[in-house]
Structures are given as C-alpha cells and as structure tokens.
Design a protein around this motif. Structure first.
Motif, mmCIF file in Angstrom:
data_model
loop_
_atom_site.group_PDB
_atom_site.id
_atom_site.type_symbol
_atom_site.label_atom_id
_atom_site.label_comp_id
_atom_site.label_asym_id
_atom_site.label_seq_id
_atom_site.Cartn_x
_atom_site.Cartn_y
_atom_site.Cartn_z
ATOM 1 N N LYS A 1 0.844 -1.190 0.000
ATOM 2 C CA LYS A 1 0.000 0.000 0.000
ATOM 3 C C LYS A 1 0.885 1.247 0.000
ATOM 4 O O LYS A 1 1.741 1.402 0.861
ATOM 5 C CB LYS A 1 -0.908 -0.002 1.225
ATOM 6 C CG LYS A 1 -1.916 1.132 1.208
ATOM 7 C CD LYS A 1 -2.852 1.055 2.412
ATOM 8 C CE LYS A 1 -3.846 2.210 2.360
ATOM 9 N NZ LYS A 1 -4.789 2.147 3.511
ATOM 10 N N LEU A 2 0.654 2.134 -0.997
ATOM 11 C CA LEU A 2 1.439 3.352 -1.095
ATOM 12 C C LEU A 2 0.881 4.419 -0.162
ATOM 13 O O LEU A 2 -0.330 4.626 -0.097
ATOM 14 C CB LEU A 2 1.430 3.878 -2.537
ATOM 15 C CG LEU A 2 2.115 2.995 -3.588
ATOM 16 C CD1 LEU A 2 1.911 3.581 -4.971
ATOM 17 C CD2 LEU A 2 3.608 2.866 -3.299
ATOM 18 N N THR A 3 1.741 5.073 0.525
ATOM 19 C CA THR A 3 1.328 6.167 1.397
ATOM 20 C C THR A 3 1.179 7.449 0.568
ATOM 21 O O THR A 3 1.639 7.525 -0.585
ATOM 22 C CB THR A 3 2.360 6.403 2.502
ATOM 23 O OG1 THR A 3 3.588 6.862 1.896
ATOM 24 C CG2 THR A 3 2.621 5.132 3.290
ATOM 25 N N GLN A 4 0.568 8.464 1.178
ATOM 26 C CA GLN A 4 0.414 9.750 0.503
ATOM 27 C C GLN A 4 1.784 10.354 0.189
ATOM 28 O O GLN A 4 1.985 10.966 -0.859
ATOM 29 C CB GLN A 4 -0.382 10.716 1.380
ATOM 30 C CG GLN A 4 -0.680 12.068 0.721
ATOM 31 C CD GLN A 4 -1.470 11.925 -0.563
ATOM 32 O OE1 GLN A 4 -2.476 11.210 -0.608
ATOM 33 N NE2 GLN A 4 -1.013 12.583 -1.626
ATOM 34 N N ILE B 289 6.351 10.334 -6.117
ATOM 35 C CA ILE B 289 6.202 9.861 -7.500
ATOM 36 C C ILE B 289 5.753 11.010 -8.403
ATOM 37 O O ILE B 289 6.284 11.210 -9.502
ATOM 38 C CB ILE B 289 5.189 8.697 -7.567
ATOM 39 C CG1 ILE B 289 5.769 7.463 -6.868
ATOM 40 C CG2 ILE B 289 4.841 8.370 -9.016
ATOM 41 C CD1 ILE B 289 4.750 6.351 -6.642
ATOM 42 N N GLU B 290 4.778 11.787 -7.919
ATOM 43 C CA GLU B 290 4.254 12.905 -8.706
ATOM 44 C C GLU B 290 5.325 13.976 -8.915
ATOM 45 O O GLU B 290 5.470 14.521 -10.007
ATOM 46 C CB GLU B 290 3.044 13.498 -7.984
ATOM 47 C CG GLU B 290 2.194 14.424 -8.828
ATOM 48 C CD GLU B 290 1.409 13.716 -9.912
ATOM 49 O OE1 GLU B 290 0.802 14.405 -10.743
ATOM 50 O OE2 GLU B 290 1.407 12.472 -9.934
ATOM 51 N N LEU B 291 6.095 14.259 -7.872
ATOM 52 C CA LEU B 291 7.175 15.237 -7.989
ATOM 53 C C LEU B 291 8.220 14.787 -9.004
ATOM 54 O O LEU B 291 8.686 15.577 -9.829
ATOM 55 C CB LEU B 291 7.846 15.455 -6.628
ATOM 56 C CG LEU B 291 7.140 16.384 -5.649
ATOM 57 C CD1 LEU B 291 7.790 16.315 -4.272
ATOM 58 C CD2 LEU B 291 7.168 17.826 -6.157
ATOM 59 N N SER B 292 8.588 13.534 -8.931
ATOM 60 C CA SER B 292 9.576 12.982 -9.847
ATOM 61 C C SER B 292 9.107 13.115 -11.292
ATOM 62 O O SER B 292 9.877 13.491 -12.184
ATOM 63 C CB SER B 292 9.846 11.516 -9.509
ATOM 64 O OG SER B 292 10.780 10.968 -10.412
ATOM 65 N N LYS B 293 7.827 12.835 -11.505
ATOM 66 C CA LYS B 293 7.266 12.936 -12.856
ATOM 67 C C LYS B 293 7.347 14.371 -13.375
ATOM 68 O O LYS B 293 7.798 14.612 -14.505
ATOM 69 C CB LYS B 293 5.807 12.464 -12.846
ATOM 70 C CG LYS B 293 5.130 12.528 -14.227
ATOM 71 C CD LYS B 293 3.649 12.208 -14.134
ATOM 72 C CE LYS B 293 2.874 13.396 -13.592
ATOM 73 N NZ LYS B 293 1.404 13.180 -13.659
ATOM 74 N N MET C 82 6.121 23.207 -13.277
ATOM 75 C CA MET C 82 6.700 23.924 -12.132
ATOM 76 C C MET C 82 5.607 24.318 -11.146
ATOM 77 O O MET C 82 5.799 24.236 -9.921
ATOM 78 C CB MET C 82 7.454 25.171 -12.613
ATOM 79 C CG MET C 82 8.801 24.893 -13.254
ATOM 80 S SD MET C 82 9.591 26.448 -13.789
ATOM 81 C CE MET C 82 10.804 25.811 -14.952
ATOM 82 N N HIS C 83 4.475 24.745 -11.654
ATOM 83 C CA HIS C 83 3.356 25.088 -10.774
ATOM 84 C C HIS C 83 2.894 23.858 -9.981
ATOM 85 O O HIS C 83 2.573 23.963 -8.787
ATOM 86 C CB HIS C 83 2.190 25.645 -11.590
ATOM 87 C CG HIS C 83 2.283 27.125 -11.832
ATOM 88 N ND1 HIS C 83 2.202 28.049 -10.818
ATOM 89 C CD2 HIS C 83 2.477 27.834 -12.977
ATOM 90 C CE1 HIS C 83 2.318 29.266 -11.318
ATOM 91 N NE2 HIS C 83 2.493 29.169 -12.634
ATOM 92 N N SER C 84 2.886 22.708 -10.640
ATOM 93 C CA SER C 84 2.497 21.476 -9.946
ATOM 94 C C SER C 84 3.499 21.143 -8.848
ATOM 95 O O SER C 84 3.121 20.731 -7.739
ATOM 96 C CB SER C 84 2.405 20.319 -10.946
ATOM 97 O OG SER C 84 1.371 20.544 -11.883
ATOM 98 N N ILE C 85 4.792 21.344 -9.145
ATOM 99 C CA ILE C 85 5.836 21.079 -8.146
ATOM 100 C C ILE C 85 5.685 22.006 -6.944
ATOM 101 O O ILE C 85 5.764 21.575 -5.795
ATOM 102 C CB ILE C 85 7.234 21.222 -8.785
ATOM 103 C CG1 ILE C 85 7.466 20.124 -9.822
ATOM 104 C CG2 ILE C 85 8.322 21.157 -7.710
ATOM 105 C CD1 ILE C 85 8.692 20.343 -10.692
#
Length: 234
Positions: free
Chosen positions: A5-8, A14-18, A39-42
C-alpha cells in the motif's frame, strides 16, 4: 504475491519525480509553457518554500511574461533580498511594464549591490526619461567609473529600417552628453559626445548630438559677441 500500500508521501514523491522530468524535458525542447505548468504542480506539492519558485520566475522572465516574473521576484525577495538574479528580474520586469518610478527604485538597489555598468546605464536612462537630471547625471558618472563589460552593446535606431549596435561605454558617454546638454552644460556635453565617438567613430546618434551641441555653442558665442559689441557701441 503481496501488494504494498502506497502512502500519501509515496504518491507525492512519485508525482514530484514525474513533473521534474517533464520540466527538464520541456526546457530541453524549448517548451517553456509546459515547463511552467509542471513547475506550478511542483510548487503546489512542495509548498510555499519550494525552490522551483525561483525557476518559475526565471522562466516567466525569459518568455517575456513580465507581470508574472515581477510578482514572483517581488515575493521571493522578501526572504532573498540579496539575490542578484531576482533583483535584476524585478528591475527589468518593472522597466518593461512601464512602471518607471518603481523600476528606478529597483535599479537603485540593484546597482548599489552590483556596481555593474549596464545596471547603472539603465538606471540613468530611466532617471533621464522622467527629467530627474541631477540624479541621472550622478548615476551615469558612477556607471562610467565601473569596470567595462566586454561585448556589451546597446541597440540604437538609425532610421525606420536600420539599427546600430553600440558599445555600452559609448552609449553611456552619449547619455552623459544628453543629460549635460539638458542642463545647459554644453562644454561637458561636447566632451562626452567626443568620448563616445572615440570609442565608436561611426556612432550615428553621437555624431548628430555633437553636431547639435557644436551649433548651439557657436550660436551662443555669436550672441555673446553681438551683445558685447552692442555694449561697446553704447
């Protein structure tokens, strides 16, 4: 098989890496808007202290979105008041937005820290543009005392179709001449225009200016002679 189970926190990583990969790839292909979106997402994932805010300000500046680059630089300078790159982004952005008085304040801070001839020249130009002539005179003199910048040029229009690239120092002397001429100091103006032409003899605007001040000095001398003759005759 067992599923993990992946934690938040894992999902955020993972999202940051992407998005960091997207930024790198987008900038490689000169796709600034895609880079800005990621960059805004980061920043949203990392929070207010995200270092990508600096990159975002730089990218906005590079594509000429001066409203956004100014707003970001202004925010970041609250905690990074000595950051020269952010100070320059802020000053140039304000200048391009036509916020002259704010741009002057920003360039005053920038020039006081860098002692860079280009920054001093831009500050003097802004001061000259709103007729703060004494300030402009002092600033351009300080700029001319700074170290020369190799391969630094200012573009001047010769006519409606042609431009001329002029060495920064020659441009600074020309500006010094214009300020002195406005202050009715024709001798200093002539000397400054002559210095500009020593650096670049084909500098068209400086040639026009030195001709104009020479004619003015000749006319003043003739008026003076006429006045003296009139006094003598009387």
């Amino acid at each position: 098989m067992f599923s993990q189970k992946l934690t938040q926190e894992d999902l955020t990583t993972i999202e940051l890496s992407k998005h960091k990969k997207i930024v790198k790839q987008a900038l490689t292909y000169n796709d600034a808007q895609t880079a800005i979106n990621s960059m805004h997402s980061i920043v949203a994932l990392e929070g207010e202290k995200s270092t990508y805010k600096d990159s975002l300000a730089i990218t906005y500046y590079n594509i000429g979105n001066y409203v956004s680059s100014h707003l970001l630089a202004k925010e970041l300078l609250k905690e990074k008041s000595e950051n020269i790159q952010l100070l320059e982004i802020n000053a140039v952005s304000l200048q391009n937005l036509g916020a002259t008085k704010d741009a002057i304040e920003a360039y005053e801070i920038l020039f006081s820290k860098t002692k860079n001839m280009a920054h001093g020249y831009q500050l003097a130009m802004l001061q000259y543009g709103i007729k703060r002539l004494t300030e402009a005179q002092n600033t351009v003199l300080q700029a001319l005392q700074c170290d020369d910048i190799e391969n630094a040029y200012i573009q001047f229009a010769i006519d409606k179709t042609k431009n001329q690239n002029v060495p920064l120092k020659a441009a600074a002397y020309n500006l010094q001449g214009l300020i002195a001429f406005e202050l009715k100091d024709n001798t200093t103006a002539k000397q400054a225009f002559d210095e500009a032409l020593k650096i670049m003899p084909e500098f068209a605007l400086a040639t026009q200016n030195t001709n104009a001040v020479t004619i003015t000095m000749q006319n003043e001398a003739q008026l003076s002679r006429s006045a003296n003759k009139s006094d003598t005759d009387n």
